[in-house]
Scaffold this active site. Structure first.
Site, PDB file in Angstrom:
ATOM      1  N   PRO A   1       0.594  -1.569   0.292  1.00  0.00           N
ATOM      2  CG  PRO A   1      -0.680  -2.091   1.779  1.00  0.00           C
ATOM      3  CD  PRO A   1       0.543  -2.384   1.360  1.00  0.00           C
ATOM      4  CE1 TYR A   2       5.406   5.380   3.077  1.00  0.00           C
ATOM      5  CE2 TYR A   2       7.527   4.326   1.343  1.00  0.00           C
ATOM      6  CZ  TYR A   2       6.580   5.613   2.312  1.00  0.00           C
ATOM      7  OH  TYR A   2       7.454   6.868   2.649  1.00  0.00           O
ATOM      8  CB  THR A   3       5.062   0.316  -3.285  1.00  0.00           C
ATOM      9  OG1 THR A   3       5.959  -0.007  -2.103  1.00  0.00           O
ATOM     10  CG2 THR A   3       5.155   0.175  -4.485  1.00  0.00           C
TER      11      THR A   3
ATOM     12  CE  LYS B   1       6.071   8.054   0.544  1.00  0.00           C
ATOM     13  NZ  LYS B   1       6.395   9.348   0.913  1.00  0.00           N
TER      14      LYS B   1
END
Length: 109
Positions: free
Chosen positions: A12-14, A17
């Site tokens: 989810p973080y990737t 970004k």
């Protein structure tokens, strides 16, 4: 850096970004004709209070130092030059770019 690279367990973080990187491009496409510049700075692994636990993790720290051509963690001060440059007239024709400030990590395999 996760706009360019992926690591296990942070999908989810990737994705977020990557979305910001493409939002930079989309905003450029929409607003450059109005004279606006839209660029971003993508920091690498920066040593801060928030990342101290990663620095203290011997295995992760060793991975970062071994993977980063500069062989060190970045500092907040490392982000100043690119931010000043993007804020100056020296970057007047730079638009839609994400500048990676990562000690070379995204440049190597």
């Amino acid at each position: 850096m996760q706009a360019e690279l992926a690591r296990p367990t942070i999908g989810p973080y990737t994705a977020a970004k990557g979305a910001l990187r493409n939002l930079t491009r989309a905003m450029t496409a929409e607003w450059a004709g109005e004279g606006l510049q839209v660029n971003g700075i993508a920091p690498g692994y920066i040593h801060t209070e928030m990342t101290q636990k990663l620095v203290d993790d011997a295995e992760f720290n060793s991975w970062i130092l071994g993977r980063t051509p500069a062989r060190r963690w970045g500092t907040v001060a490392d982000l100043v030059g690119p931010a000043v440059w993007l804020s100056s007239s020296a970057s007047d024709y730079v638009n839609g770019q994400v500048i990676f400030v990562d000690g070379g990590l995204t440049a190597v395999v």
